[in-house]
Design a protein around this motif. Structure first.
Motif, mmCIF file in Angstrom:
data_model
loop_
_atom_site.group_PDB
_atom_site.id
_atom_site.type_symbol
_atom_site.label_atom_id
_atom_site.label_comp_id
_atom_site.label_asym_id
_atom_site.label_seq_id
_atom_site.Cartn_x
_atom_site.Cartn_y
_atom_site.Cartn_z
ATOM 1 N N THR A 164 16.475 -3.556 -2.901
ATOM 2 C CA THR A 164 15.526 -2.444 -2.796
ATOM 3 C C THR A 164 14.061 -2.879 -2.785
ATOM 4 O O THR A 164 13.221 -2.196 -2.196
ATOM 5 C CB THR A 164 15.709 -1.469 -3.975
ATOM 6 N N GLY A 165 13.734 -3.971 -3.479
ATOM 7 C CA GLY A 165 12.328 -4.340 -3.650
ATOM 8 C C GLY A 165 11.623 -3.431 -4.633
ATOM 9 O O GLY A 165 10.387 -3.399 -4.701
ATOM 10 N N LYS A 211 2.632 8.366 -5.415
ATOM 11 C CA LYS A 211 3.258 9.359 -4.546
ATOM 12 C C LYS A 211 4.074 8.688 -3.443
ATOM 13 O O LYS A 211 5.169 9.131 -3.096
ATOM 14 C CB LYS A 211 2.182 10.254 -3.928
ATOM 15 N N ALA A 212 3.545 7.572 -2.904
ATOM 16 C CA ALA A 212 4.270 6.852 -1.850
ATOM 17 C C ALA A 212 5.516 6.166 -2.397
ATOM 18 O O ALA A 212 6.403 5.781 -1.625
ATOM 19 C CB ALA A 212 3.347 5.815 -1.200
ATOM 20 N N GLY A 213 5.590 6.021 -3.726
ATOM 21 C CA GLY A 213 6.744 5.355 -4.334
ATOM 22 C C GLY A 213 8.014 6.178 -4.297
ATOM 23 O O GLY A 213 9.114 5.635 -4.475
ATOM 24 N N PHE A 214 7.903 7.500 -4.074
ATOM 25 C CA PHE A 214 9.096 8.347 -3.961
ATOM 26 C C PHE A 214 9.703 8.107 -2.584
ATOM 27 O O PHE A 214 9.160 8.536 -1.567
ATOM 28 C CB PHE A 214 8.702 9.821 -4.136
ATOM 29 N N ARG A 278 10.399 -8.501 -6.025
ATOM 30 C CA ARG A 278 9.671 -7.548 -5.186
ATOM 31 C C ARG A 278 8.882 -8.297 -4.105
ATOM 32 O O ARG A 278 8.879 -7.896 -2.936
ATOM 33 C CB ARG A 278 8.748 -6.732 -6.092
ATOM 34 N N LYS A 279 8.253 -9.390 -4.498
ATOM 35 C CA LYS A 279 7.509 -10.205 -3.531
ATOM 36 C C LYS A 279 8.461 -10.872 -2.540
ATOM 37 O O LYS A 279 8.128 -11.023 -1.354
ATOM 38 C CB LYS A 279 6.692 -11.250 -4.274
ATOM 39 N N LEU A 298 8.597 -1.158 -0.138
ATOM 40 C CA LEU A 298 8.082 -1.288 -1.497
ATOM 41 C C LEU A 298 7.461 -0.001 -2.027
ATOM 42 O O LEU A 298 7.186 0.108 -3.227
ATOM 43 C CB LEU A 298 7.043 -2.414 -1.567
ATOM 44 N N GLY A 299 7.224 0.964 -1.150
ATOM 45 C CA GLY A 299 6.623 2.219 -1.604
ATOM 46 C C GLY A 299 5.114 2.152 -1.652
ATOM 47 O O GLY A 299 4.492 2.850 -2.463
#
Length: 329
Positions: A164-165, A211-214, A278-279, A298-299
């Motif tokens: 998923t990252g 917000k972009a993380g959703f 994540r990286k 990554l959102g």
């Protein structure tokens, strides 16, 4: 004399001390909902630990750009990141005074830049991941770790990191109801994050960091195998956490990090933290697709942060092989 006697319609005046203004500012950001709980706690920690001992007793009309510049330079001499965070907090606090006409301009606006040495992004290669899996599985299977709470699922958590990252708080906040194994490819919806708050403990926040993380991310086949195996063996309900604590509640990121440090010790991968996964995801996606798709995975709301802090890149020289061929026999 003029400043002290001038009438004001606001409770914020030039004679107010920074400690009083700080309290008003924290009340404001607590109530306006524009900052998350962890952000506010971080601001308070920086204020109490760094700013207050040096500046809290000063009145607003005593706080000059030069004074702030000297203060931040002193902090930056040993802790540049702390100095930069202090500047952010002071910008917000003194900005409140400007909005209430207690200051004509924000004195921190013109302080010198605080330089932080940039670090190269370090990510795992696919070969590194294979070696790391072997090391973590060896640790899990060791007799000393059998029966330890949650000692048997580190590889499973690693799989979801790599599939998923997502951030560590986002991964530990996944519930079975966020997982859809019926669609093709299967998906996980990142809809929350785990928060650790003083006085409240560890809990699941019902929205991600930004917000972009959703987002809903599609899972590769190896993650599907992991989730099907977990689903068959655990018989969990929709509301249950995918990776719960030993008591079935929300799992603490602190506890996971502590266990991860134990597992990676002596493996040669001591540098690998949960954020490195994540990286690594961002770097691989950028290499195979683009930084835009890496940012979406990554959102991130754009590619700037992704490219600067999450993607490991070697400098590519231009293709001049035709010209260099002239040196050949």
């Amino acid at each position: 004399m003029k400043d002290s006697q001038a009438p004001s319609q606001s409770e914020v005046t030039p004679r107010m001390r920074l400690s009083e203004l700080g309290s008003l500012w924290f009340d404001e950001i607590e109530n306006n909902g524009r900052a998350g709980r962890r952000t506010i706690d971080g601001y308070r920690d920086t204020y109490d630990r760094v700013i207050a001992p040096a500046l809290a007793g000063l009145r607003l009309n005593e706080i000059s750009t030069g004074r702030l510049d000297r203060f931040l330079k002193d902090v930056a001499a040993d802790h540049p990141a702390t100095a930069r965070h202090s500047k952010i907090v002071l910008t917000g606090i003194l900005g409140l005074a400007v909005r209430h006409d207690a200051l004509h301009s924000n004195p921190i606006r013109d302080v010198g830049a605080i330089k932080i040495a940039s670090k190269d992004v370090r990510a795992l290669s696919t070969k590194d991941v294979k070696k790391l899996r072997v090391a973590i599985r060896k640790w899990q299977d060791a007799p000393d770790h059998q029966g330890r709470p949650r000692a048997s699922d580190l590889i499973d958590v690693l799989d979801i990191f790599l599939a998923t990252g997502a951030r560590i708080g986002e991964v530990l906040a996944i519930r079975w109801q966020d997982v859809d194994l019926e669609v093709s490819p299967p998906t996980i919806t990142v809809s929350g994050t785990v928060i650790m708050e003083k006085g409240r403990g560890t809990y699941r926040q019902d929205h991600p960091k930004t917000k972009a993380g959703f987002r809903t991310v599609k899972l590769p086949p190896f993650a599907l195998k992991t989730l099907l195996r977990k689903q068959a063996s655990e018989h969990s309900g929709p509301e249950d956490m995918l990776f719960p604590s030993s008591t079935g509640t929300v799992r603490s990121p602190h506890n996971f990090r502590r266990q991860w440090r134990d597992a990676r010790s002596g493996s040669g991968f001591e540098w690998v933290t949960p954020h490195v996964f994540r990286k690594s995801v961002a770097t691989l996606i950028d290499h195979e697709y683009s930084s835009k798709q890496a940012a979406a995975q990554l959102g991130h709301s754009g590619t700037a942060i992704t490219e600067k802090h999450y993607i490991a890149k070697a400098a590519d020289s231009p293709d001049v092989t035709d010209a260099l061929e002239q040196f050949g026999e």
